[in-house]
Design a protein around this motif. Sequence first.
Motif, PDB file in Angstrom:
ATOM      1  N   PHE A  49       0.843  -1.180   0.000  1.00  9.27           N
ATOM      2  CA  PHE A  49       0.000   0.000   0.000  1.00  9.27           C
ATOM      3  C   PHE A  49       0.883   1.237   0.000  1.00  9.27           C
ATOM      4  O   PHE A  49       2.009   1.224   0.487  1.00  9.27           O
ATOM      5  N   ASP A 131      -5.273  -7.825   7.578  1.00 11.29           N
ATOM      6  CA  ASP A 131      -5.740  -7.117   6.379  1.00 11.29           C
ATOM      7  C   ASP A 131      -6.600  -5.916   6.738  1.00 11.29           C
ATOM      8  O   ASP A 131      -6.510  -4.857   6.105  1.00 11.29           O
ATOM      9  N   THR A 132      -7.432  -6.071   7.767  1.00 11.14           N
ATOM     10  CA  THR A 132      -8.306  -4.969   8.186  1.00 11.14           C
ATOM     11  C   THR A 132      -7.492  -3.787   8.702  1.00 11.14           C
ATOM     12  O   THR A 132      -7.755  -2.634   8.347  1.00 11.14           O
ATOM     13  N   SER A 135      -5.481  -2.143   5.774  1.00 11.73           N
ATOM     14  CA  SER A 135      -6.435  -1.502   4.854  1.00 11.73           C
ATOM     15  C   SER A 135      -7.015  -0.229   5.465  1.00 11.73           C
ATOM     16  O   SER A 135      -7.197   0.775   4.768  1.00 11.73           O
ATOM     17  N   GLN A 138      -4.475   2.434   5.195  1.00 11.72           N
ATOM     18  CA  GLN A 138      -4.390   2.879   3.810  1.00 11.72           C
ATOM     19  C   GLN A 138      -5.547   3.803   3.460  1.00 11.72           C
ATOM     20  O   GLN A 138      -5.361   4.833   2.805  1.00 11.72           O
ATOM     21  N   SER A 149      -3.091   3.550  -4.703  1.00  9.81           N
ATOM     22  CA  SER A 149      -3.382   2.563  -3.679  1.00  9.81           C
ATOM     23  C   SER A 149      -2.212   1.611  -3.425  1.00  9.81           C
ATOM     24  O   SER A 149      -1.738   1.497  -2.312  1.00  9.81           O
ATOM     25  N   ARG A 150      -1.734   0.936  -4.467  1.00 10.51           N
ATOM     26  CA  ARG A 150      -0.645  -0.041  -4.293  1.00 10.51           C
ATOM     27  C   ARG A 150       0.525   0.317  -5.199  1.00 10.51           C
ATOM     28  O   ARG A 150       0.339   0.861  -6.284  1.00 10.51           O
TER      29      ARG A 150
END
Length: 165
Positions: A49, A131-132, A135, A138, A149-150
């Motif tokens: 990210f 992941d949460t 994310s 991000q 984003s990435r």
Amino acid sequence: MNKELVLDQLKSWHQKLSQFFEQSFVKNQSLMKCASGCDQCCRGERSVFSVEAELIRRHIKQYPLSPRPENPAGICAFLDNGQCTIYEVRPSICRTHGLVIQQEDGISHCELNFEKTLPDKSDWLSGKTSDTVISTLQIAYEKLDEGESRIELRRLWCELTKEAN
């Protein structure tokens, strides 16, 4: 929320991931082959990210990379002679390699680790939780109008080594 706060929260998350890895490793080192110089998990092209890329950029501004040729495809661009050149600010994905990661569709782990038996479930990392968290950081970073984003690590390495030259 400002950029510095998001980056501080990312550093805190990275520290928690590293502590979880260390605690799991201490309890399961007979089942794990993770060691300095092993770069099995550094094989493959990875992306991060943009919030993690920013942390890497800041680190490289402070501690520039030594000039060297680009690694061949399939080897992390930040790997140099079996050592990570951004170890202190390595992304979340790099901090979790070697652990058993539980996803909704099963588990994964380094093929070199846990060949005969798995560790206690308390030593499994929840992929959903991980992941949460990343994310969420991000999303907060993107709300500050901060980049894409990435970013592929290879592209980031090229960007940073071009700036150094």
